[in-house]
Design an enzyme around this catalytic site. Sequence first.
Site: not given
Ligand code: DGL
Length: 213
Positions: A7-8, A40, A70-71, A162, A194-196
């Site tokens: 993931d990011s 993102g 990460c989506n 975050e 989105c993961t978050h």
């Molecule tokens: N991990 C990203 C996602 O799932 C969200 C966080 C980012 O923007 O890096 O899209």
Amino acid sequence: MAVGVFDSGLGGLTVLDAVAARLPEVPFVYFGDNAHAPYGVRDADDVYNLTCAACERLFDAGCNLIILACNTASAVALRRMQESWVPEGKRVLGVFVPLIEALTERQWGDNSPPREVAVKHVALFATPATVASRAFQRELAFRAIGVDVEAQACGGVVDAIEEGDMILAEALVRSHVEALKRKMPTPDAAMLGCTHYPLVKQVFQDALGPDVT
Ligand code: DGL
């Protein structure tokens, strides 16, 4: 052989939790690219290059299979990676396939013509890059007909989470849900793309109302 989860940043731990609970015997290696998060708000080339570099790290750590939790990476970079970059003997998978399998109640390998599914009005909440990619709508159109998708780019939510500012994150979620509802007043289902967002799932649910899956 360990499976890599990428993931990011930290949000993908929600995905790691879910897969580790389903596959307790599988060893996982998690890599969160906090140095470059958020993805993102980046352009497609940037997301592609960063995601390839992250996968190299996980290949080097002994992973032959990587899940892009990460989506944004799944939506923006994965197809290009699979078509021209993933080395032989390695596999990189994303989160869009299981998402669409769940929504359409059919397996990915089912290549029968698109058909009607139970949900008709779907709200997609995701990062600006995921929304701009239209990957969700594109993949869905191969499998389902008659589904109206309204996407809402949820600027600011990832940064607030975050930074640990949950009051701001929750306020932003409520305002993004309001914006979505102005475009689609009664969605049947919402995709937290989105993961978050699972970390603030209840806020989405409360703002959307109990009838939205
Ligand atoms: N991990 C990203 C996602 O799932 C969200 C966080 C980012 O923007 O890096 O899209």
